[in-house]
Design an enzyme around this catalytic site. Structure first.
Site, PDB file in Angstrom:
ATOM      1  N   CYS A 189      66.886 -49.512  25.765  1.00 60.16           N
ATOM      2  CA  CYS A 189      66.300 -50.747  26.311  1.00 60.16           C
ATOM      3  C   CYS A 189      67.304 -51.898  26.384  1.00 60.16           C
ATOM      4  CB  CYS A 189      65.080 -51.157  25.497  1.00 60.16           C
ATOM      5  SG  CYS A 189      63.775 -49.918  25.533  1.00 60.16           S
TER       6      CYS A 189
ATOM      7  N   HIS B  74      63.582 -58.444  26.663  1.00 64.13           N
ATOM      8  CA  HIS B  74      63.109 -57.078  26.932  1.00 64.13           C
ATOM      9  C   HIS B  74      61.594 -57.018  26.715  1.00 64.13           C
ATOM     10  CE1 HIS B  74      62.458 -52.909  26.917  1.00 64.13           C
ATOM     11  NE2 HIS B  74      62.290 -52.817  25.613  1.00 64.13           N
TER      12      HIS B  74
ATOM     13  N   ASN C  91      56.665 -51.260  29.241  1.00 60.06           N
ATOM     14  CA  ASN C  91      58.077 -51.280  28.834  1.00 60.06           C
ATOM     15  C   ASN C  91      58.838 -50.323  29.759  1.00 60.06           C
ATOM     16  OD1 ASN C  91      60.563 -50.807  27.648  1.00 60.06           O
ATOM     17  ND2 ASN C  91      59.779 -50.659  25.562  1.00 60.06           N
TER      18      ASN C  91
HETATM   19  N1  COA Z   1      45.377 -46.484  20.789  1.00 59.87           N
HETATM   20  C1  COA Z   1      44.666 -46.574  19.657  1.00 59.87           C
HETATM   21  N2  COA Z   1      45.203 -46.557  18.450  1.00 59.87           N
HETATM   22  C2  COA Z   1      46.539 -46.410  18.366  1.00 59.87           C
HETATM   23  C3  COA Z   1      47.350 -46.298  19.508  1.00 59.87           C
HETATM   24  C4  COA Z   1      46.723 -46.343  20.749  1.00 59.87           C
HETATM   25  N3  COA Z   1      47.398 -46.264  21.928  1.00 59.87           N
HETATM   26  N4  COA Z   1      48.623 -46.182  19.113  1.00 59.87           N
HETATM   27  C5  COA Z   1      48.628 -46.224  17.769  1.00 59.87           C
HETATM   28  N5  COA Z   1      47.352 -46.345  17.317  1.00 59.87           N
HETATM   29  C6  COA Z   1      46.875 -46.386  15.941  1.00 59.87           C
HETATM   30  C7  COA Z   1      47.823 -45.741  14.960  1.00 59.87           C
HETATM   31  O1  COA Z   1      47.664 -44.347  14.986  1.00 59.87           O
HETATM   32  C8  COA Z   1      47.352 -46.372  13.668  1.00 59.87           C
HETATM   33  O2  COA Z   1      46.240 -45.690  13.215  1.00 59.87           O
HETATM   34  P1  COA Z   1      46.066 -45.366  11.640  1.00 59.87           P
HETATM   35  O3  COA Z   1      46.046 -46.724  10.993  1.00 59.87           O
HETATM   36  O4  COA Z   1      44.802 -44.621  11.601  1.00 59.87           O
HETATM   37  O5  COA Z   1      47.293 -44.561  11.267  1.00 59.87           O
HETATM   38  C9  COA Z   1      46.923 -47.764  14.088  1.00 59.87           C
HETATM   39  O6  COA Z   1      46.771 -47.729  15.523  1.00 59.87           O
HETATM   40  C10 COA Z   1      47.895 -48.849  13.737  1.00 59.87           C
HETATM   41  O7  COA Z   1      49.199 -48.370  14.017  1.00 59.87           O
HETATM   42  P2  COA Z   1      50.445 -49.249  13.846  1.00 59.87           P
HETATM   43  O8  COA Z   1      51.665 -48.468  14.201  1.00 59.87           O
HETATM   44  O9  COA Z   1      50.409 -49.947  12.544  1.00 59.87           O
HETATM   45  O10 COA Z   1      50.116 -50.307  14.995  1.00 59.87           O
HETATM   46  P3  COA Z   1      50.926 -51.542  15.395  1.00 59.87           P
HETATM   47  O11 COA Z   1      50.039 -52.703  15.403  1.00 59.87           O
HETATM   48  O12 COA Z   1      52.236 -51.603  14.680  1.00 59.87           O
HETATM   49  O13 COA Z   1      51.258 -51.222  16.916  1.00 59.87           O
HETATM   50  C11 COA Z   1      53.024 -50.389  18.267  1.00 59.87           C
HETATM   51  C12 COA Z   1      51.972 -50.045  17.273  1.00 59.87           C
HETATM   52  C13 COA Z   1      53.787 -49.119  18.622  1.00 59.87           C
HETATM   53  C14 COA Z   1      52.371 -50.969  19.513  1.00 59.87           C
HETATM   54  C15 COA Z   1      53.984 -51.430  17.658  1.00 59.87           C
HETATM   55  O14 COA Z   1      54.419 -50.983  16.401  1.00 59.87           O
HETATM   56  C16 COA Z   1      55.166 -51.709  18.509  1.00 59.87           C
HETATM   57  O15 COA Z   1      55.028 -52.317  19.554  1.00 59.87           O
HETATM   58  N6  COA Z   1      56.371 -51.332  18.053  1.00 59.87           N
HETATM   59  C17 COA Z   1      57.569 -51.563  18.822  1.00 59.87           C
HETATM   60  C18 COA Z   1      57.595 -50.632  19.972  1.00 59.87           C
HETATM   61  C19 COA Z   1      58.704 -50.970  20.896  1.00 59.87           C
HETATM   62  O16 COA Z   1      58.828 -52.079  21.276  1.00 59.87           O
HETATM   63  N7  COA Z   1      59.489 -49.969  21.260  1.00 59.87           N
HETATM   64  C20 COA Z   1      60.537 -50.109  22.188  1.00 59.87           C
HETATM   65  C21 COA Z   1      61.610 -50.908  21.571  1.00 59.87           C
HETATM   66  S1  COA Z   1      62.932 -50.979  22.644  1.00 59.87           S
END
Ligand code: COA
Length: 349
Positions: free
Chosen positions: A124, A266, A296
């Site tokens: 990214c 980004h 993204n």
């Molecule tokens: N729909 C529903 N639930 C989802 C889901 C979806 N699409 N994706 C994840 N969950 C669930 C998880 O399984 C977890 O469930 P659990 O508590 O039963 O294990 C719960 O939601 C919370 O997960 P968590 O990872 O703590 O959520 P979060 O608030 O951190 O959001 C992301 C997850 C991936 C959106 C977030 O961590 C994120 O944006 N990270 C950076 C990603 C990124 O930018 N990547 C590219 C970088 S270049």
């Protein structure tokens, strides 16, 4: 005043097919509400069967070249509108094939002749790295006019059963043209801050397909061909590294955060953008966001956000612009410029 790379063209391309949150929720255990509240994303574009990264890169590149020609024709700035591009840098982590690079094919299909062309791989952060590479080659006198493209088709490497990554990533390409000019001109790239931390290499990865896996006889373990991401630590590092990189570049350029008109970061997650804004002490109106419409798009994310901000009138000539990215590697990078007068034509979707 010194020789500098000046941004003089902008383009982008998105595949036709749109996948809404509702459509994802029909296939996976997720919902429009979860995706919108946790990421800010409403839909993403995905390639059709047989369509590849180079197809999007060619479309975005053609649009940026047309924009550069139209801008030069209008600006009467002494720059020959038909000056040929003599460098192509393509940022991508989803090349058409593992070998060779995709950039030569893109340059060939754009009819650019036998110009130097190569891929840059920084996930990214790829676009900022590619921009810095091309700008450095221009200031060093190795190139006079460069096409810089960020293009990715992450839909081709996602696990169809992974609700998290499928909610986040979309396909697309964005491109800019840089020309040799003067550091005092609008559009001149005023500085870069780049960094990496390989101790986080496993946080964003495709485990199979490289030499580490292929040096072992036999097929890869099941699922290892798919992209994986450890969301929580990635979230934390994205906020930290984009904020630190932005701050350090602002100090070097001599701008305060309040003096920046638009921060084009980004487009990973709206909560990441807001947290970076908080760290830097920005107001909401300073932060550009288009991830609700495209998700993204990896290396395409920053140039597509620029294109949408210009098309929507949010980004205006004379604005002080800070670009900042974060991605796999881990990698991060920032760039600063004063936005130039540009002819961009109509956005291609
Ligand atoms: N729909 C529903 N639930 C989802 C889901 C979806 N699409 N994706 C994840 N969950 C669930 C998880 O399984 C977890 O469930 P659990 O508590 O039963 O294990 C719960 O939601 C919370 O997960 P968590 O990872 O703590 O959520 P979060 O608030 O951190 O959001 C992301 C997850 C991936 C959106 C977030 O961590 C994120 O944006 N990270 C950076 C990603 C990124 O930018 N990547 C590219 C970088 S270049």
């Amino acid at each position: 005043m010194s020789r500098a790379a000046v941004l003089c063209g902008l383009g982008g391309s998105l595949p036709e097919r749109i996948v809404s949150n509702e459509e994802l929720a029909e296939q996976l255990d997720t919902s429009d509400r979860w995706i919108r509240t946790r990421t800010g994303i409403g839909q993403r574009h995905v390639v059709a069967p047989g369509q590849s990264t180079s197809d999007l890169a060619v479309a975005a590149g053609a649009q940026a070249l047309a924009s550069a020609r139209a801008t030069a024709g209008r600006a009467d700035d002494g720059v020959d509108p038909v000056d040929p591009v003599d460098l192509v840098v393509l940022a991508t982590s989803t090349p058409d094939r593992p070998c060779p690079a995709t950039a030569p094919d893109v340059a060939h299909r754009l009819g650019l002749g036998h110009v130097p062309s190569f891929d840059v791989s920084a996930v990214c952060t790829g676009f900022v790295y590619a921009l810095a590479t091309a700008a450095s080659m221009i200031t060093a006198g190795i190139a006079g006019r460069a096409l810089v493209i960020g293009a990715d088709t992450f839909s081709t490497i996602l696990d169809p059963a992974d609700r998290t990554t499928r909610a986040i990533f979309g396909d697309g390409a964005g491109a800019v043209v840089l020309r040799a000019g003067d550091s005092g001109e609008p559009g001149a790239l005023l500085g870069f801050d780049l960094g990496s931390d390989g101790s986080g290499a496993d946080l964003i990865t495709v485990r199979a397909g490289g030499s580490r896996q292929r040096s072992v006889p036999g097929p890869a373990a099941e699922g290892e061909e798919f992209f994986t991401m450890d969301g929580r630590p990635v979230f934390t590092r994205a906020v930290l590294d984009m904020s630190r990189s932005s701050q350090s570049l602002l100090e070097r350029v001599g701008w305060s955060a309040a003096e920046v008109d638009k921060v084009v970061a980004h487009q990973a997650n709206i909560r990441i953008l807001n947290a970076v804004g908080e760290q830097l002490g920005l107001e909401e109106k300073q932060i550009v966001a288009n991830l609700d419409r495209v998700g993204n798009t990896v290396a395409a994310s920053i140039p597509l956000a620029l294109r949408d901000a210009v098309a929507g009138g949010e980004l205006q000539p004379g604005h002080r612009v800070l670009l900042t990215g974060f991605g796999g590697g881990l990698t991060w990078g920032s760039a600063a410029l004063v936005w130039p007068e540009l002819e961009t034509g109509r956005p291609h979707r």
